[in-house]
Design a protein around this motif. Structure first.
Motif, PDB file in Angstrom:
ATOM      1  N   GLN A   1       9.715 -90.178  24.050  1.00 13.84           N
ATOM      2  CA  GLN A   1      11.139 -89.927  23.795  1.00 13.84           C
ATOM      3  C   GLN A   1      11.894 -89.707  25.099  1.00 13.84           C
ATOM      4  O   GLN A   1      13.024 -90.184  25.260  1.00 13.84           O
ATOM      5  CB  GLN A   1      11.303 -88.718  22.865  1.00 13.84           C
ATOM      6  CG  GLN A   1      12.527 -88.789  22.006  1.00 13.84           C
ATOM      7  CD  GLN A   1      12.568 -90.053  21.146  1.00 13.84           C
ATOM      8  OE1 GLN A   1      11.629 -90.372  20.430  1.00 13.84           O
ATOM      9  NE2 GLN A   1      13.653 -90.794  21.240  1.00 13.84           N
TER      10      GLN A   1
ATOM     11  N   GLN B   1       4.512 -88.172  21.900  1.00 15.88           N
ATOM     12  CA  GLN B   1       5.835 -88.309  21.281  1.00 15.88           C
ATOM     13  C   GLN B   1       6.915 -87.809  22.234  1.00 15.88           C
ATOM     14  O   GLN B   1       7.946 -88.453  22.410  1.00 15.88           O
ATOM     15  CB  GLN B   1       5.868 -87.548  19.951  1.00 15.88           C
ATOM     16  CG  GLN B   1       6.977 -87.964  19.012  1.00 15.88           C
ATOM     17  CD  GLN B   1       8.349 -87.446  19.423  1.00 15.88           C
ATOM     18  OE1 GLN B   1       8.490 -86.356  19.952  1.00 15.88           O
ATOM     19  NE2 GLN B   1       9.363 -88.255  19.186  1.00 15.88           N
ATOM     20  N   ALA B   2       6.678 -86.674  22.889  1.00 12.31           N
ATOM     21  CA  ALA B   2       7.678 -86.087  23.785  1.00 12.31           C
ATOM     22  C   ALA B   2       7.919 -86.950  25.019  1.00 12.31           C
ATOM     23  O   ALA B   2       9.067 -87.170  25.425  1.00 12.31           O
ATOM     24  CB  ALA B   2       7.240 -84.683  24.195  1.00 12.31           C
TER      25      ALA B   2
ATOM     26  N   ILE C   1       9.264 -80.852  30.296  1.00 12.08           N
ATOM     27  CA  ILE C   1       9.575 -81.296  28.940  1.00 12.08           C
ATOM     28  C   ILE C   1       8.930 -80.270  28.018  1.00 12.08           C
ATOM     29  O   ILE C   1       7.736 -79.983  28.144  1.00 12.08           O
ATOM     30  CB  ILE C   1       9.013 -82.702  28.668  1.00 12.08           C
ATOM     31  CG1 ILE C   1       9.639 -83.728  29.610  1.00 12.08           C
ATOM     32  CG2 ILE C   1       9.227 -83.091  27.208  1.00 12.08           C
ATOM     33  CD1 ILE C   1       8.964 -85.093  29.568  1.00 12.08           C
ATOM     34  N   GLU C   2       9.715 -79.720  27.115  1.00 14.90           N
ATOM     35  CA  GLU C   2       9.205 -78.688  26.202  1.00 14.90           C
ATOM     36  C   GLU C   2       9.037 -79.263  24.803  1.00 14.90           C
ATOM     37  O   GLU C   2       9.883 -80.027  24.329  1.00 14.90           O
ATOM     38  CB  GLU C   2      10.199 -77.522  26.137  1.00 14.90           C
ATOM     39  CG  GLU C   2      10.499 -76.875  27.473  1.00 14.90           C
ATOM     40  CD  GLU C   2       9.471 -75.847  27.903  1.00 14.90           C
ATOM     41  OE1 GLU C   2       8.697 -75.362  27.049  1.00 14.90           O
ATOM     42  OE2 GLU C   2       9.443 -75.530  29.105  1.00 14.90           O
ATOM     43  N   THR C   3       7.956 -78.898  24.139  1.00 15.32           N
ATOM     44  CA  THR C   3       7.759 -79.193  22.727  1.00 15.32           C
ATOM     45  C   THR C   3       7.520 -77.857  22.026  1.00 15.32           C
ATOM     46  O   THR C   3       7.561 -76.798  22.665  1.00 15.32           O
ATOM     47  CB  THR C   3       6.555 -80.126  22.495  1.00 15.32           C
ATOM     48  OG1 THR C   3       5.343 -79.414  22.756  1.00 15.32           O
ATOM     49  CG2 THR C   3       6.629 -81.377  23.366  1.00 15.32           C
TER      50      THR C   3
ATOM     51  N   GLU D   1       1.555 -84.765  20.113  1.00 12.64           N
ATOM     52  CA  GLU D   1       2.770 -84.012  20.456  1.00 12.64           C
ATOM     53  C   GLU D   1       3.258 -84.384  21.858  1.00 12.64           C
ATOM     54  O   GLU D   1       4.461 -84.605  22.077  1.00 12.64           O
ATOM     55  CB  GLU D   1       2.473 -82.515  20.367  1.00 12.64           C
ATOM     56  CG  GLU D   1       3.671 -81.620  20.455  1.00 12.64           C
ATOM     57  CD  GLU D   1       3.323 -80.155  20.146  1.00 12.64           C
ATOM     58  OE1 GLU D   1       3.985 -79.288  20.746  1.00 12.64           O
ATOM     59  OE2 GLU D   1       2.418 -79.879  19.345  1.00 12.64           O
TER      60      GLU D   1
END
Length: 176
Positions: A119, A115-116, A6-8, A112
């Protein structure tokens, strides 16, 4: 395990491997400040072998996803975030997290990552609710959860012992 990371904007969240089981990671679990609000303080791994077995068990689990939190700019492993247990029959899960690298505290990495992963659970796993909790004295976690869009939904008075004193647990949730 997930198919990919998962990228932020600043982070890569990916499944841990045996290569991530390092002395640095193990050192977080010996740091009283890192452990102050974590339940793992009562049963922490004492060796690289025990930590490796823990990572393997979580990766083999059918109801828990654990991601290492890695900074994109340095590749440094700064913490972990867990989604689980996954309760598909209720379309819900819990989030737990730690930023073990104290030099990364206060930079917004926890919110951060929260949240990721929340989601990801809501969108890809089709969960309806993600829950989280923290001690009322854990201001950093409370701020991170609120910043990540969670709402405080309950207070359980005198629920846990922190620094020798009974304190409340705060419960948070994010709904689809």
């Amino acid at each position: 395990m997930t198919d990919g990371p998962i990228e932020t904007a600043r982070l890569q969240l990916r499944n841990l491997t045996s290569a991530d089981v390092t002395e640095c990671y193990l050192s977080w679990l010996s740091d009283p400040e890192v452990l102050r609000y974590l339940e793992v303080r009562f049963s922490k791994p004492g060796s690289l072998e025990e930590l490796g077995a823990f990572v393997k068990n979580v990766n083999d689990s059918t109801d828990t996803l654990m991601f290492g939190i890695f900074r994109k700019d340095t590749g440094r492993h700064i913490g972990n975030i867990k989604l689980g247990p996954l309760k598909f029959e209720h379309a819900r899960a819990e989030i737990g997290f730690l930023i073990g690298d104290r030099s990364s505290w206060g930079a917004g990495y926890a919110s951060e990552a929260i949240q990721a992963v929340a989601q990801f659970g809501l969108d890809h796993l089709k969960l309806v609710k993600i829950g989280a909790g923290c001690y009322e004295t854990n201001v950093g976690s409370m701020k991170a959860l609120l910043k990540a869009g969670f709402l405080q939904v309950a207070t359980i008075p005198n629920d846990v012992v922190s620094d020798g004193v009974r304190v409340a647990s705060l419960l948070f949730a994010k709904n689809r």
